[in-house]
Enzyme design. Structure first.
Site, PDB file in Angstrom:
ATOM      1  N   GLY A 630       0.801  -1.226   0.000  1.00  0.00           N
ATOM      2  CA  GLY A 630       0.000   0.000   0.000  1.00  0.00           C
ATOM      3  C   GLY A 630       0.825   1.263   0.000  1.00  0.00           C
ATOM      4  N   GLY A 632       2.829   2.296  -2.274  1.00  0.00           N
ATOM      5  CA  GLY A 632       2.888   2.936  -3.594  1.00  0.00           C
ATOM      6  C   GLY A 632       3.984   2.412  -4.495  1.00  0.00           C
ATOM      7  CE  LYS A 633       5.759  -3.125  -2.607  1.00  0.00           C
ATOM      8  NZ  LYS A 633       4.789  -2.914  -1.545  1.00  0.00           N
ATOM      9  CB  SER A 634       2.237  -1.256  -8.009  1.00  0.00           C
ATOM     10  OG  SER A 634       2.341  -2.301  -7.123  1.00  0.00           O
ATOM     11  CB  THR A 635       1.804   4.057  -7.739  1.00  0.00           C
ATOM     12  OG1 THR A 635       0.781   3.333  -7.075  1.00  0.00           O
ATOM     13  CG2 THR A 635       1.231   5.257  -8.437  1.00  0.00           C
ATOM     14  NE  ARG A 660      -4.992 -12.401  -8.011  1.00  0.00           N
ATOM     15  CZ  ARG A 660      -4.049 -11.763  -7.330  1.00  0.00           C
ATOM     16  NH1 ARG A 660      -3.507 -10.680  -7.828  1.00  0.00           N
ATOM     17  NH2 ARG A 660      -3.647 -12.206  -6.158  1.00  0.00           N
ATOM     18  NE  ARG A 753      -4.012  -2.054  -3.874  1.00  0.00           N
ATOM     19  CZ  ARG A 753      -2.884  -2.711  -3.606  1.00  0.00           C
ATOM     20  NH1 ARG A 753      -1.759  -2.302  -4.143  1.00  0.00           N
ATOM     21  NH2 ARG A 753      -2.881  -3.747  -2.796  1.00  0.00           N
ATOM     22  NE  ARG A 764      -2.879  -6.986  -0.563  1.00  0.00           N
ATOM     23  CZ  ARG A 764      -2.006  -7.392  -1.471  1.00  0.00           C
ATOM     24  NH1 ARG A 764      -0.730  -7.127  -1.306  1.00  0.00           N
ATOM     25  NH2 ARG A 764      -2.388  -8.058  -2.532  1.00  0.00           N
ATOM     26  CG  ASN A 787       4.838   7.459  -2.046  1.00  0.00           C
ATOM     27  OD1 ASN A 787       4.784   8.587  -2.537  1.00  0.00           O
ATOM     28  ND2 ASN A 787       4.099   6.445  -2.481  1.00  0.00           N
ATOM     29  CG  ASP A 788       3.914  13.398   2.340  1.00  0.00           C
ATOM     30  OD1 ASP A 788       2.732  13.080   2.195  1.00  0.00           O
ATOM     31  OD2 ASP A 788       4.281  14.403   2.996  1.00  0.00           O
TER      32      ASP A 788
HETATM   33  N1  LIG Z   1       2.065   9.306  -2.461  1.00  0.00           N
HETATM   34  C1  LIG Z   1       0.834   8.814  -2.513  1.00  0.00           C
HETATM   35  N2  LIG Z   1      -0.180   9.494  -1.977  1.00  0.00           N
HETATM   36  C2  LIG Z   1      -1.442   9.008  -1.997  1.00  0.00           C
HETATM   37  N3  LIG Z   1      -1.800   7.830  -2.546  1.00  0.00           N
HETATM   38  C3  LIG Z   1      -0.828   7.093  -3.091  1.00  0.00           C
HETATM   39  C4  LIG Z   1       0.546   7.535  -3.108  1.00  0.00           C
HETATM   40  N4  LIG Z   1       1.286   6.597  -3.711  1.00  0.00           N
HETATM   41  C5  LIG Z   1       0.441   5.609  -4.083  1.00  0.00           C
HETATM   42  N5  LIG Z   1      -0.830   5.910  -3.723  1.00  0.00           N
HETATM   43  C6  LIG Z   1      -2.015   5.081  -3.897  1.00  0.00           C
HETATM   44  O1  LIG Z   1      -1.972   4.065  -2.908  1.00  0.00           O
HETATM   45  C7  LIG Z   1      -2.551   2.864  -3.389  1.00  0.00           C
HETATM   46  C8  LIG Z   1      -1.552   1.738  -3.198  1.00  0.00           C
HETATM   47  O2  LIG Z   1      -0.469   1.917  -4.076  1.00  0.00           O
HETATM   48  P1  LIG Z   1       0.240   0.720  -4.801  1.00  0.00           P
HETATM   49  O3  LIG Z   1      -0.759  -0.240  -5.337  1.00  0.00           O
HETATM   50  O4  LIG Z   1       1.215   1.305  -5.725  1.00  0.00           O
HETATM   51  O5  LIG Z   1       0.969   0.092  -3.535  1.00  0.00           O
HETATM   52  P2  LIG Z   1       1.973  -1.132  -3.439  1.00  0.00           P
HETATM   53  O6  LIG Z   1       3.036  -0.708  -2.515  1.00  0.00           O
HETATM   54  O7  LIG Z   1       2.347  -1.582  -4.781  1.00  0.00           O
HETATM   55  O8  LIG Z   1       1.071  -2.210  -2.739  1.00  0.00           O
HETATM   56  P3  LIG Z   1       1.120  -3.817  -2.855  1.00  0.00           P
HETATM   57  O9  LIG Z   1       2.437  -4.209  -2.296  1.00  0.00           O
HETATM   58  O10 LIG Z   1      -0.017  -4.239  -2.019  1.00  0.00           O
HETATM   59  O11 LIG Z   1       0.930  -4.147  -4.307  1.00  0.00           O
HETATM   60  C9  LIG Z   1      -2.884   3.090  -4.836  1.00  0.00           C
HETATM   61  O12 LIG Z   1      -4.275   3.336  -4.930  1.00  0.00           O
HETATM   62  C10 LIG Z   1      -2.097   4.341  -5.208  1.00  0.00           C
HETATM   63  O13 LIG Z   1      -2.759   5.091  -6.182  1.00  0.00           O
END
Ligand SMILES: Nc1ncnc2c1ncn2[C@@H]1O[C@H](COP(=O)(O)OP(=O)(O)OP(=O)(O)O)[C@@H](O)[C@H]1O
Length: 863
Positions: A630, A632-635, A660, A753, A764, A787-788
């Site tokens: 959560g 934001g890695k994937s983003t 999937r 998300r 998670r 990641n702010d």
């Molecule tokens: N800096 C940010 N501020 C606010 N929302 C964010 C930020 N970065 C990412 N997000 C949002 O947070 C949610 C989770 O991000 P993301 O799916 O990239 O997380 P992740 O680390 O890849 O999670 P996982 O490991 O579960 O796949 C997404 O909806 C994304 O749009």
């Protein structure tokens, strides 16, 4: 826990439970790694002593203590086994228990073999998949658990490994078998005799059966049934006196006079005729002692000759149509590779397929023929070791008083004629093997393997003397190091001999900095033509302003050198401009065109951007991104890949999870079945692997190497176990951790998300806590980014990856790096010229430089 009514057992059982609880607190992972150490268990070990008061004799005390500990440990072990499965996360208790026993055993508090007794029971009680997991444990602790008291442990190790090998299919679990063997090889000393076949027993159970229907129209005169082997053993009619051969020619006897070639001028049989003869040879291959019987030997010789004659006929035939067979070979390989991962499990099967219908196909396969020929060579070596000459040689080297008679066959001597036959046959086989695709290479390989095998046989005959060499003393080590250094240093090497490159960057004192300088793109990239224009202009000015002849000549030479280099560069792209050059000292035309070219090329929106326009990070190691769910890695990864698609490549992991909806094989994941996954894992094909929610995931080395081969930088997402494995394997990468401003934002983001239900989010977040915990370990990650605000984090991430952290953050890293090379290059060229006083030595004779790249290399290396 079962009550035994023995106070000490209950007391130690209680202490053991406390140790396990403590272990769970200390080691917060559910995996085999990391191992527990004595210090992790605090003062519990001191309490062991208090349970076992000293008795009259230390021996009695030891015996009763060992018995008590074993009983208590077994109780705990059984309880754990009853309450968990080997795949479950709670199986960590087992690994912790085994670690505790290892510590106790090293401390001589319990029987040294106790750990392996338990492992043996564990292996016996598990499926093959479970055994793999146990082997993960054994491999990861091998050095530690075999370092002390090995003699007491070795028998159990050998027994459990052999038992496991017996259960494993060599065909389907080849890689796992290999792991077991490697474990044994690494645990036991090279000269260990425990697994040596000292009695020289042959693998007679390996019976090769084949269709026993007599072939139509064959020359076979009789069929004997070997009641032991229950297979039909055809006997060829051979002249009765072939082993004496007194009055007959080699052709008549099927024997071979010295120097003659077996199979010479004998026409090949039909496939039907050869079939039973060919397969019956396997009997002699697995029971060579059969050949001591003259009748068997004669029929064996005829079989060998008939087989080799057929092989030669096939070889000649395929030589007549080499292109087709090459094509077929290629097609075969292609088809096999195209079948993706399924061929992984389709490993080599050591049992022959002997159907009559397959025979012709098999025999026309070169690998198959080579396999059989290798068997033939082994048997020839065996026969030749019985020759009078070999005996004489052996007696000359001086055998010990008690040689191992079981492998000497002292009562058997191969007569001269048979010796000559074996020598001739060996020669023919060797000649044959050298032909065909990679024949020489294949022949060299087996030749060296067989020659080494002879040494092992000798060692067995000599009754396995210990193979030890005295350790090298520190003095010897230093002396040889100094001598090596002396021998490889050229004392007469001048620091920078005339006309040669400046090799200062190789100096050891420069260390890492020197290496880094080598990676400077300006060392391998061509300078732009434009960079020479100004310099040549300056040289022109020097020529005009020169105060004396000497200054003028120096400037003329400097200009000539630069003009030459500029022309060499222009020759690759602007040869047309050469027509317009009328005087060697006026080459401006190449610069005019060059400007136009650059204008055309620098268009970032263009699809066909040339590779040289791409901007690469200075540090080209793989990038590993981790962080709690959560965060934001994937983003961030998506943003990186969109912006730097040609520089950064994302790898897809292998997983046993079913796809999937919408997921594409090879793009999102490589979806493989459990069997293939295990084969890959056992074959050490994964850089890291893990189990998540009951499914296996792994990062294939090959996939990562593939990205590198495309010239891109691999980008991977991993959790901390993976990072740990990658680090343990010594794989160099840049580890970036993405952290939230505070843990609570994770839940908010995951909810927003909307991809998971409440339970999955909980799960998670639990793992996220551990990720955050690990991020606190000093040096575990190379960079931590909070990641702010997403855009800011992305910029910071880019800056770190592209090595522009310290520079102005207002422009993107790509822009910054892009804007620098031209000016940097100019500066570096100037610095070079300055460092040499003038650029005199820059001139490169035409004969020495054949291409533009060489101009860059031949010129002074950029610093
Ligand atoms: N800096 C940010 N501020 C606010 N929302 C964010 C930020 N970065 C990412 N997000 C949002 O947070 C949610 C989770 O991000 P993301 O799916 O990239 O997380 P992740 O680390 O890849 O999670 P996982 O490991 O579960 O796949 C997404 O909806 C994304 O749009």
């Amino acid at each position: 826990m079962a009550g035994h009514g023995v106070q000490a057992v209950d007391a130690f059982g209680g202490l053991l439970l406390e140790m396990l609880q403590r272990a769970e607190m200390v080691k917060q992972t559910n995996t085999v790694e990391p191992a527990l150490h004595k210090t992790d268990l605090g003062d519990h070990f001191e309490r062991v002593e208090s349970i076992f008061p000293s008795s009259s004799s230390p021996e009695t005390k030891k015996r009763s203590q060992y018995a008590v500990i074993e009983t208590a440990v077994r109780d705990t072990f059984n309880n754990i086994l009853a309450s968990t499965t080997i795949d479950a996360p709670s199986s960590v208790k087992l690994w912790n228990l085994l670690d505790i026993i290892a510590i106790l055993s090293d401390d001589e508090q319990c029987d040294p073999a106790l750990l392996f007794w338990l492992v043996e029971e564990l292996l016996d009680s598990q499926t093959i998949a479970g055994c793999r997991k146990i082997f993960d444990y054994l491999e990861s602790r091998r050095e530690r658990i075999t370092a002390k008291h090995f003699p007491q442990k070795q028998l159990v190790i050998l027994r459990s490994c052999n038992e496991l090998l017996r259960r494993l299919s060599r065909a389907e679990d080849t890689a796992f078998c290999g792991r077991v063997f490697i474990f044994l090889f690494q645990s036991f000393p090279l000269g260990d005799k425990s697994s040596v076949n000292l009695r020289g027993e042959f693998h007679t159970e390996n019976v090769t059966t084949f269709d026993d229907m007599p072939p139509k129209g064959s020359d076979l005169e009789s069929m004997e049934v070997d009641s032991d082997a229950k297979i039909a053993v055809p006997t060829l009619k051979v002249p009765s006196s072939s082993s004496t051969g007194a009055n007959k020619t080699p052709e008549e006897t099927n024997g071979f006079a010295k120097g003659s070639s077996p199979t010479k001028s004998v026409p090949p049989m039909s496939m039907d005729q050869l079939y039973p003869i060919f397969w019956s040879l396997q009997q002699s291959f697995s029971q060579p002692k059969r050949l001591f019987d003259k009748e068997h030997f004669d029929s064996f010789k005829s079989g060998m000759e008939a087989t080799l004659t057929m092989f030669k006929a096939i070889q000649n035939e395929s030589n007549g149509r080499p292109l087709k067979s090459m094509e077929e070979n290629k097609r075969g390989v292609k088809r096999k590779r195209g079948e993706d991962d399924d061929d992984l499990a389709n490993a080599f099967n050591p049992k022959y397929l002997t159907s009559r219908d397959l025979f012709e196909l098999e025999i026309s396969d070169l690998s198959f023929r080579r396999h059989i020929l290798l068997q033939m060579l082994i048997i020839m070596d065996f026969l030749l070791s019985l020759s009078a000459k070999a005996r004489e040689k052996l007696s000359k080297v001086g055998l010990p008083d008690n040689p191992n008679k079981s492998v000497m066959y002292a009562d058997q001597v191969l007569n001269e004629e048979d010796t000559n036959w074996a020598v001739g046959m060996k020669q023919s086989i060797n000649d044959y093997l050298k032909q065909g695709l990679d024949g020489l290479f294949f022949h060299r390989m087996i030749e060296s393997a067989l020659s080494r095998d002879k040494n092992w046989v000798r060692w067995k005959i000599e009754n396995c003397p210990t193979i030890t060499r005295p350790a090298v003393t520190p003095d010897e080590y230093i002396a040889s190091k100094t001598a090596a250094r002396k021998a490889t240093t050229n004392k007469r090497l001048r620091p920078n001999p005339l006309g040669s490159l400046d090799l200062k960057f190789l100096s050891e004192s420069d260390g890492q900095a020197g290496l880094e300088r080598l990676k400077d793109p300006s060392r391998y990239r061509l300078p732009s033509i434009k960079s020479f224009q100004n310099k040549i202009g300056l040289d022109d000015m020097d020529i005009d302003m020169a105060r004396d002849e000497e200054q003028k000549n120096t400037a003329i030479e400097a200009k000539a050198s630069k003009s030459w280099r500029a022309l060499r560069i222009a020759s690759t792209s602007k040869l047309v401009a050469f027509d317009k050059i009328e005087r060697s000292d006026k080459i401006d035309e190449i610069f005019v065109d060059d400007v136009k070219i650059e204008e055309q090329v620098i268009n970032p929106d263009e699809e066909s951007m040339e590779d040289e326009d791409l901007v690469f990070p200075k540090d080209r190691h793989s990038i590993v991104i981790s962080g709690p769910s959560g965060v934001g890695k994937s983003t961030l990864i998506k943003m990186l890949l969109e912006k730097h698609a040609k520089v950064i490549g994302r790898k897809a992991s292998h997983t046993t999870r079913p796809p999937r909806e919408g997921e594409v094989h090879g793009q999102d994941y490589f979806f493989v079945n459990k069997e293939n996954y295990d084969v890959m894992r056992d074959g050490d094909e994964f850089l890291e692997y893990n189990n998540f929610n009951g499914y296996d995931y792994g990062t294939s080395r090959k996939v990562v190497e593939g990205i590198v081969a495309q010239g891109k930088i691999p980008l991977m997402e991993m959790e901390y176990h993976g990072i740990q494995q990658v680090k343990e394997k010594g794989y160099a990468a840049r580890f970036i951790f993405i952290s939230p401003t505070e843990p609570s934002v994770l839940e908010q983001r995951l909810k927003r998300r909307g991809s998971d239900d409440e339970n999955k989010i909980r799960a998670r977040l639990e793992i996220a806590e551990k990720e955050l915990e690990h991020a606190k370990i000093d040096g575990f990650h190379d960079k931590i980014l909070v990641n702010d605000v997403l855009e800011d984090t992305f910029k910071a991430l880019e800056s770190y990856i592209f090595g522009t952290d310290d520079q102005d953050m207002s422009s993107t890293p790509s822009e910054q790096v892009k804007s620098t090379p031209a000016s940097t290059e100019v500066d570096m060229m100037d610095a070079n010229a300055d460092a040499n006083g003038s650029s005199k030595s820059d001139a490169i004779p035409a004969s020495k430089t054949d291409g533009a790249v060489q101009v860059a290399e031949g010129a002074e290396p950029m610093k």
